[in-house]
Structures are given as structure tokens and as C-alpha cells.
Design an enzyme around this catalytic site. Structure first.
Site, PDB file in Angstrom:
ATOM      1  N   ARG A 135       0.833  -1.197   0.000  1.00 26.74           N
ATOM      2  CA  ARG A 135       0.000   0.000   0.000  1.00 26.74           C
ATOM      3  C   ARG A 135       0.871   1.252   0.000  1.00 26.74           C
ATOM      4  NH1 ARG A 135      -2.339  -0.255   4.605  1.00 26.74           N
ATOM      5  NH2 ARG A 135      -1.199   1.442   5.600  1.00 26.74           N
ATOM      6  N   TYR A 189     -15.100  17.539 -15.643  1.00 24.02           N
ATOM      7  CA  TYR A 189     -15.590  16.163 -15.633  1.00 24.02           C
ATOM      8  C   TYR A 189     -16.687  16.004 -14.587  1.00 24.02           C
ATOM      9  CZ  TYR A 189     -15.598  11.177 -14.562  1.00 24.02           C
ATOM     10  OH  TYR A 189     -15.980   9.892 -14.305  1.00 24.02           O
ATOM     11  N   ASP A 244      -6.003  19.421 -14.632  1.00 22.35           N
ATOM     12  CA  ASP A 244      -6.391  18.097 -15.107  1.00 22.35           C
ATOM     13  C   ASP A 244      -6.063  18.060 -16.592  1.00 22.35           C
ATOM     14  OD1 ASP A 244      -7.697  15.863 -16.150  1.00 22.35           O
ATOM     15  OD2 ASP A 244      -9.364  16.000 -14.743  1.00 22.35           O
ATOM     16  N   LYS A 287      -7.705   6.760 -19.375  1.00 23.61           N
ATOM     17  CA  LYS A 287      -7.975   7.226 -20.735  1.00 23.61           C
ATOM     18  C   LYS A 287      -6.768   6.985 -21.646  1.00 23.61           C
ATOM     19  CE  LYS A 287     -11.893   8.716 -18.966  1.00 23.61           C
ATOM     20  NZ  LYS A 287     -11.727   8.691 -17.499  1.00 23.61           N
TER      21      LYS A 287
END
Length: 380
Positions: A45, A97, A168, A193
């Protein structure tokens, strides 16, 4: 090194076995050298070799020092927003978004964080900004209306007020636009993406140069646990290797399709910053090396039937997301930006007849024929 060379040879090198692809380390935990010392890797982690390799690769192609890989694009956005404290405010552009808007409009209130929607950052007066504004969050080109924001202008003005600038850059990637070079402090991606490129993983990236900010973000990501798995890290690294060559094809296809759409009566308006008719055309050319492969347009419902149009398409899948090798089509008002109130949708321009295309890398003649056949079939 050039972008494509870095994309292929960046990240970690397998020194032990000389594998040309860095291995997948699936172990959740790692043996430590002794009771007094902790090795480079302890628990996955916090850090994992495969994830660390793709984080370095993502930073390498950005020309940056630090990268953090997250479990999704929204995990990357959420991680950045965790830098905001109670009583502080973030400025965001008015069409971002839908998941980002969902976070801002639903989760900020209980955190005591404020937000302000900015219609046009290019004309925003930072001299009148509230003192509690600590972050500017920009998408450029924006989603879904492809509005272009002057990153350097905003960064210069914001920094005079001590405000952090986050971009972004999902639509552009580091191949087309490098916000850190334009003055931004942090760049983030939905790596689901174009970076992944094949619609087969969820991933996010946060890239930056500042050592102190990186330490804070790394701590938060480890604490919250929104990390990218080793297998997805491997797939993401594989996707990045072909990012440049894929985007060259994406761009070529998108330009031809945008020009086709602009020339027919089935569209009322086409939004694509690679068209000279787009108001952000010159700015996009100035700060980026391409216009991307997302196109939005207003469907002419007076003369064409939208349901029939969508039903006739064979190569454009009616689905959310973007950036994969295949072409997709969606209606933002009900599929990607449904979290916006109807009144806000109307104010921004996200109307029911707004259609968004993610142009893939198929043969462009086939894509145009697919659209043309569907338009002809749907004519009233």
C-alpha cells in the site's frame, strides 16, 4: 531523449534478470533487513516496485520529479483535493468532468471546504480573489465543451496570491501539453484514458516537482489507500509506451472528423480546438502540440432523429469514457455530466442535444462513413 524514447525506456530497469519489461511484484509485503532498519519496500500500500516504476515513467515523460499512481482518475482528483483544509476555497472552471463536479458539489460541504465556479479563467480578476482561495483547479480543454484556458496566465496571476494551481490534463497528456512547464504546480490525469489507451484498466496519476507537496500527497495516498495495483501498474506502463504513436493517429482522425462535422447540416455547432472557428484555436496552438481527440457537437434535432442516429452507428460505441483505441460516442447531459443540476447544465451549455465523440485510431474513412450512414438514416 525524445518523448517516445523516454516512454519506452523510462521507469525502472530490471537489473537482476534483464527483462525488457519491468516485472509485476504481486507480493503484499516484503521481508525487512533487520529489526533496526526498513527496506525500500515494506508493504505494497505504501510502495510497490511495479507501481514505483510506472510512477517514475509518468514523471519522466512529464519532465517532472515525482509521480503518484492511484486507483482511478477520481482517486487522483480526490487526493489533490485532500490538500484543502477546512475554511479554504478552490476555484474550478464551469465545465469539468462530471465526477469532479460530483465530488465538489456533494463532499466539500461536510469537509468545510468552499468552491467557486469560474465561467472564464482567461478573464478572471485574481486581484479580487477571496483570501481563503488556496487552489485553482482547471481542465483545459474542458469537458465537454472544449474551452481552452491560458495556463501560464492563470498560474502567474494565482501565484502572486499564493494560490496552488492544479491542471487536469487528461484530454491532452504530456505528449501534447505540459502544464508544469507552463507554471502549474500539479498535473493530474485519469490514466484510464489515453495513458492506458485500451479501455481495460482504471488508473490515475498525480505529477509534480515540489518535494514538500509530494511528501504530503504520498502520505495521504498511503493513508487513504487509493493506490494502483501491481497488475494495473504494469498495464499502465505498457500503455504509456505506445502513447505517442497512438495519439498521432488519434489527432489525425479527430481533425478530419471535426472538419467533416463542421461541413454538414446535421450539426448546429462543433466544439474542437483544432478548428479555426473555435475561439480557443490560437491559444491551444500556443500552449499545446495538438487539439486532442475529443469532439463535441450540437445535434440538429429539427432535421435529424437522435435515437435513430445512435442506433445506426456500428463503429462508434454508445458508451462513457474516452481515450481508448476504439471510438466512442455519448450524450454528456445524461451520461457523463448527469450530476450537474439541469439549471446549471443549461447555463453552461450542456444541452440534451450536445454529443461528445472520443475518436479512436480506426481507419478514418470507415469512421466518417459510419457517421455519415447514421446521419442519413436519421434524417427526418
Amino acid at each position: 531523449m525524445g518523448f517516445n524514447t523516454t516512454a519506452i525506456h523510462g521507469g525502472f530497469i530490471d537489473q537482476e534478470k534483464k527483462a525488457v519489461n519491468y516485472p509485476i511484484y504481486l507480493s503484499s509485503t516484503f521481508a525487512q533487513p533487520d529489526v533496526e532498519h526498513e527496506g525500500e519496500y515494506c508493504y505494497s500500500r505504501g510502495n510497490n516496485p511495479t507501481r514505483a516504476s510506472v510512477e517514475k515513467l509518468a514523471a519522466d515523460i512529464e519532465g517532472a520529479k515525482h509521480g503518484i499512481a492511484t486507483s482511478s482518475g477520481m482517486a487522483a482528483t480526490s487526493l489533490v483535493f485532500e490538500l484543502l483544509n477546512k475554511g479554504e476555497k478552490v476555484l474550478i472552471n464551469d465545465n469539468v468532468y462530471g465526477g469532479t463536479w460530483r465530488f465538489v458539489s456533494n463532499l466539500f460541504e461536510k469537509r468545510g471546504v468552499e468552491y467557486e465556479i469560474v465561467n472564464n479563467f482567461n478573464d478572471y480578476d485574481f486581484d479580487k480573489v477571496d483570501e481563503n482561495v488556496k487552489m485553482v483547479f482547471i481542465e483545459t480543454p474542458s469537458n465537454p465543451l472544449l474551452e481552452v484556458t491560458d495556463i501560464r496566465k492563470v498560474a502567474d496571476a494565482a501565484h502572486k496570491k499564493g494560490i496552488l494551481v492544479v491542471v487536469d490534463n487528461t484530454f491532452m497528456t504530456a505528449y501534447l501539453q505540459k502544464p508544469l512547464d507552463l507554471g502549474a504546480d500539479i498535473v493530474e490525469y485519469s490514466a484510464t484514458k489515453y495513458y492506458g489507451g485500451h479501455s481495460d484498466i482504471l488508473a490515475g496519476l498525480v505529477i509534480l516537482n515540489d518535494d514538500e507537496l509530494f511528501t504530503r500527497l504520498k502520505f495521504i495516498n498511503n493513508t487513504l489507500g487509493g493506490i494502483l495495483s501491481p497488475i494495473d501498474s504494469f498495464l499502465l506502463q505498457r500503455g504509456i509506451k505506445t502513447l505517442g504513436v497512438r495519439l498521432d493517429r488519434h489527432l489525425s482522425n479527430a481533425q478530419k472528423i471535426a472538419e467533416y462535422l463542421e461541413g454538414i447540416d446535421a450539426t448546429e455547432e462543433v466544439y474542437y480546438p483544432g478548428l479555426k472557428s473555435h475561439k480557443g484555436y490560437e491559444l491551444q496552438k500556443k500552449q499545446a502540440n495538438g487539439a486532442g481527440a475529443v469532439i463535441s457537437f450540437k445535434f440538429n434535432e429539427n432535421s435529424y432523429d437522435l435515437d435513430k442516429f445512435v442506433s445506426k452507428l456500428k463503429l462508434f460505441s454508445f458508451a462513457v469514457s474516452l481515450g481508448g483505441v476504439e471510438s466512442l460516442i455519448c450524450r454528456p447531459s445524461t451520461m457523463t455530466h448527469e450530476s450537474y443540476a439541469k439549471e446549471l447544465q443549461e447555463k453552461i451549455g450542456i444541452t440534451p442535444n450536445l454529443i461528445r465523440l472520443s475518436v479512436g485510431i480506426e481507419d478514418v474513412e470507415d469512421l466518417i462513413k459510419d457517421l455519415d450512414d447514421a446521419f442519413n438514416y436519421s434524417r427526418k
